[in-house]
Design a protein around this motif. Structure first.
Motif, mmCIF file in Angstrom:
data_model
loop_
_atom_site.group_PDB
_atom_site.id
_atom_site.type_symbol
_atom_site.label_atom_id
_atom_site.label_comp_id
_atom_site.label_asym_id
_atom_site.label_seq_id
_atom_site.Cartn_x
_atom_site.Cartn_y
_atom_site.Cartn_z
ATOM 1 N N ARG A 287 0.827 -1.221 0.000
ATOM 2 C CA ARG A 287 0.000 0.000 0.000
ATOM 3 C C ARG A 287 0.854 1.261 0.000
ATOM 4 O O ARG A 287 0.366 2.340 -0.329
ATOM 5 N N GLU A 288 2.102 1.116 0.393
ATOM 6 C CA GLU A 288 2.976 2.277 0.536
ATOM 7 C C GLU A 288 3.189 2.981 -0.804
ATOM 8 O O GLU A 288 3.376 2.332 -1.839
ATOM 9 N N GLU A 289 3.149 4.294 -0.789
ATOM 10 C CA GLU A 289 3.425 5.054 -1.997
ATOM 11 C C GLU A 289 4.920 4.996 -2.309
ATOM 12 O O GLU A 289 5.671 4.284 -1.662
ATOM 13 N N GLU A 290 5.354 5.736 -3.273
ATOM 14 C CA GLU A 290 6.740 5.671 -3.718
ATOM 15 C C GLU A 290 7.700 5.824 -2.531
ATOM 16 O O GLU A 290 7.584 6.748 -1.737
ATOM 17 N N ARG A 291 8.608 4.890 -2.435
ATOM 18 C CA ARG A 291 9.547 4.869 -1.318
ATOM 19 C C ARG A 291 10.642 5.919 -1.510
ATOM 20 O O ARG A 291 11.260 5.980 -2.567
ATOM 21 N N ARG A 292 10.898 6.737 -0.486
ATOM 22 C CA ARG A 292 11.912 7.784 -0.574
ATOM 23 C C ARG A 292 13.222 7.399 0.104
ATOM 24 O O ARG A 292 14.289 7.844 -0.302
ATOM 25 N N PHE A 293 13.130 6.605 1.154
ATOM 26 C CA PHE A 293 14.313 6.339 1.969
ATOM 27 C C PHE A 293 14.752 4.883 1.838
ATOM 28 O O PHE A 293 13.946 4.003 1.520
ATOM 29 N N PRO A 294 16.022 4.606 2.091
ATOM 30 C CA PRO A 294 16.532 3.231 1.974
ATOM 31 C C PRO A 294 15.991 2.332 3.088
ATOM 32 O O PRO A 294 15.433 2.802 4.082
ATOM 33 N N PHE A 295 16.191 1.051 2.891
ATOM 34 C CA PHE A 295 15.791 0.052 3.886
ATOM 35 C C PHE A 295 17.022 -0.383 4.672
ATOM 36 O O PHE A 295 18.058 -0.722 4.094
ATOM 37 N N ASP A 296 16.905 -0.370 5.980
ATOM 38 C CA ASP A 296 17.973 -0.838 6.860
ATOM 39 C C ASP A 296 17.619 -2.257 7.295
ATOM 40 O O ASP A 296 16.711 -2.468 8.099
ATOM 41 N N ALA A 297 18.344 -3.232 6.758
ATOM 42 C CA ALA A 297 18.029 -4.635 7.058
ATOM 43 C C ALA A 297 18.160 -4.950 8.539
ATOM 44 O O ALA A 297 17.507 -5.859 9.047
ATOM 45 N N ALA A 298 19.006 -4.199 9.249
ATOM 46 C CA ALA A 298 19.179 -4.446 10.678
ATOM 47 C C ALA A 298 17.894 -4.187 11.462
ATOM 48 O O ALA A 298 17.745 -4.656 12.592
ATOM 49 N N SER A 299 16.952 -3.433 10.873
ATOM 50 C CA SER A 299 15.688 -3.144 11.548
ATOM 51 C C SER A 299 14.619 -4.183 11.232
ATOM 52 O O SER A 299 13.503 -4.094 11.746
ATOM 53 N N ILE A 352 16.217 -18.598 11.304
ATOM 54 C CA ILE A 352 16.261 -17.334 10.576
ATOM 55 C C ILE A 352 17.468 -16.540 11.044
ATOM 56 O O ILE A 352 17.780 -16.509 12.244
ATOM 57 N N ARG A 353 18.174 -15.947 10.093
ATOM 58 C CA ARG A 353 19.364 -15.148 10.396
ATOM 59 C C ARG A 353 19.288 -13.845 9.602
ATOM 60 O O ARG A 353 19.044 -13.867 8.398
ATOM 61 N N GLY A 354 19.479 -12.721 10.291
ATOM 62 C CA GLY A 354 19.387 -11.420 9.638
ATOM 63 C C GLY A 354 20.748 -10.849 9.284
ATOM 64 O O GLY A 354 21.797 -11.450 9.553
ATOM 65 N N THR A 355 20.731 -9.655 8.677
ATOM 66 C CA THR A 355 21.956 -8.998 8.227
ATOM 67 C C THR A 355 21.941 -7.524 8.627
ATOM 68 O O THR A 355 20.979 -7.029 9.225
ATOM 69 N N ARG A 356 22.994 -6.811 8.211
ATOM 70 C CA ARG A 356 23.105 -5.370 8.423
ATOM 71 C C ARG A 356 23.093 -4.603 7.101
ATOM 72 O O ARG A 356 23.509 -3.471 7.048
ATOM 73 N N GLU A 357 22.628 -5.197 6.042
ATOM 74 C CA GLU A 357 22.644 -4.535 4.736
ATOM 75 C C GLU A 357 21.764 -3.281 4.726
ATOM 76 O O GLU A 357 20.788 -3.186 5.477
ATOM 77 N N VAL A 358 22.131 -2.333 3.859
ATOM 78 C CA VAL A 358 21.278 -1.169 3.579
ATOM 79 C C VAL A 358 20.972 -1.188 2.091
ATOM 80 O O VAL A 358 21.878 -1.243 1.266
ATOM 81 N N LEU A 359 19.667 -1.163 1.740
ATOM 82 C CA LEU A 359 19.251 -1.302 0.354
ATOM 83 C C LEU A 359 18.582 -0.035 -0.148
ATOM 84 O O LEU A 359 17.864 0.632 0.604
ATOM 85 N N PRO A 360 18.768 0.297 -1.442
ATOM 86 C CA PRO A 360 18.090 1.447 -2.033
ATOM 87 C C PRO A 360 16.577 1.288 -1.931
ATOM 88 O O PRO A 360 16.070 0.159 -1.844
ATOM 89 N N PRO A 361 15.825 2.403 -1.971
ATOM 90 C CA PRO A 361 14.386 2.371 -1.707
ATOM 91 C C PRO A 361 13.600 1.310 -2.483
ATOM 92 O O PRO A 361 12.999 0.416 -1.875
ATOM 93 N N GLU A 362 13.572 1.384 -3.797
ATOM 94 C CA GLU A 362 12.720 0.475 -4.554
ATOM 95 C C GLU A 362 13.237 -0.954 -4.542
ATOM 96 O O GLU A 362 12.468 -1.901 -4.402
ATOM 97 N N GLN A 363 14.549 -1.124 -4.678
ATOM 98 C CA GLN A 363 15.114 -2.470 -4.611
ATOM 99 C C GLN A 363 14.822 -3.093 -3.249
ATOM 100 O O GLN A 363 14.441 -4.264 -3.150
ATOM 101 N N GLY A 364 14.994 -2.287 -2.192
ATOM 102 C CA GLY A 364 14.761 -2.801 -0.850
ATOM 103 C C GLY A 364 13.328 -3.228 -0.638
ATOM 104 O O GLY A 364 13.062 -4.258 -0.014
#
Length: 379
Positions: A287-299, A352-364
């Motif tokens: 439902r989210e409109e166009e993403r402006r900020f990156p995704f922090d995988a650590a969150s 399940i194992r997570g990461t610390r990656e940071v991904l660009p808005p749309e790719q993320g």
């Protein structure tokens, strides 16, 4: 400037020499002597911070900290450094920001509002926060990971360092439910939880005191019923949260009636394991409109690993209809499940194992939705 304030602050009095001998008397190795000193300074010297004038920057002499059995972060760090040096270790104070605000490119004294210690072990720096009384030697509180700091040498030079991150596999939560189920659906077995790294501190804090027998019985019952409805627990094995070398682990005996539910054909075993399906989150992201900020995988999951297992001995001749295993890997982490039967032994595992990656808005966004959908296949 800080080196000048601390230059005469590492001398030990005869009383402190005696205390050091007492602390290390039973140590089996050189490393154990350091562990004994660390535990004493971290746990028995109370953390009290009162910053008045130059006292906000200059540590008190170790003898004064020892006499009052209290001190702020720089007092405790200085005492630890002095004792570690007396044991033959290379050790220095280290300035950091308690709020992670130290700017590597333009540092200032106001940014460094917290002091820890750096001690060299096997050629590498080990960072020690003496205000963290439940953190074992060789580890730091999670908030300190990745932070910029200055190791202050006695001659006034400094070494710029970054506190390393722990690997996700070192931050482990592992639950094992092991036992047997009879033809009537009654479970009898054990429940074990063990944790490490950043996952240990809540458990250490909970068991940092002694418990009466009544409290232990109530805890065992509560832990068992959190896994199976209407279960009973007893024979609780716990650890001393303040014993920093003790493995953070709890174990109990559990029984539960009718963990198998009647079905049209056979029985259904409702898995007492975490379910990582996140359909509401998928809908929210879509439902989210166009993403402006990156995704922090650590969150999302973060630098941690969570493993839950059921090891069940079935009645003779029983066969389980098993779901297909699921494996979903992305920049956010790895999820995998196993469903296996060997003879009478059933194994179910979710990891399940997570990461610390940071991904660009749309790719993320696209990758997160896809990953959650694949994890949802294991619902």
């Amino acid at each position: 400037w800080y080196a000048g304030l601390t230059r005469d602050r590492y001398a030990l009095t005869p009383e402190l020499e005696g205390k050091l001998a007492q602390l290390t008397a039973g140590a089996a190795s050189r490393l154990d002597t350091l562990r004994a000193v660390h535990r004493w300074v971290a746990q028995d010297i109370r953390y009290v911070s009162i910053a008045l004038g130059i006292g906000g920057y200059q540590p008190r002499p170790p003898a004064e900290v020892f006499t009052t059995a209290s001190g702020d972060c720089k007092d405790k760090a200085t005492l630890f450094v002095a004792l570690a040096r007396r044991l033959g270790f290379e050790a220095y104070p280290m300035l950091v920001s308690a709020r992670g605000e130290a700017d590597r490119d333009l540092p200032s004294i106001r940014q460094f509002n917290h002091a820890i210690a750096a001690v060299r072990l096997d050629g590498d720096w080990v960072f020690v926060d003496l205000t963290a009384d439940l953190v074992p030697l060789g580890e730091v509180p999670p908030a300190a990971e990745g932070e910029f700091g200055l190791i202050v040498r006695d001659d006034g030079t400094a070494e710029e360092v970054t506190v390393p991150f722990t690997d996700a596999g070192d931050n482990l939560y592992h639950m094992i439910i092991e036992g047997s189920v009879d033809a009537g659906g009654r479970f009898d077995g054990t429940i074990t939880r063990r944790v490490s790294g950043m996952m240990q501190y809540e458990l250490r804090s909970h068991f940092a005191r002694s418990f009466a027998e009544r409290e232990r019985r109530e805890m065992a019952h509560s832990m068992a019923s959190a896994v199976f409805d209407n279960a009973s627990g007893d024979s609780l094995e716990i650890f001393d949260g303040r014993a920093l070398q003790a493995e953070p682990r709890i174990r109990l005996h559990a029984t539960a009636e009718r963990v198998l539910k009647p079905a049209a054909q056979g029985r259904i075993f409702m898995l007492p394991l975490p379910n990582y399906a996140s359909f509401d989150l998928i809908a929210q992201l879509e439902r989210e409109e166009e993403r402006r900020f990156p995704f922090d995988a650590a969150s999302v999951i973060g630098p941690r690993e969570m493993v839950s297992e059921v090891r069940l001995r079935l009645p003779e001749g029983w066969k389980a209809e098993l779901p297909d295993p699921v494996r979903a890997e992305s920049a956010y982490g790895v999820y995998e499940s196993r469903y296996e039967q060997s003879g009478r032994d059933l194994l179910v595992c979710r990891r399940i194992r997570g990461t610390r990656e940071v991904l660009p808005p749309e790719q993320g966004k696209t990758e997160l939705i896809d990953w959650l959908r694949r994890i949802g296949d294991d619902d």
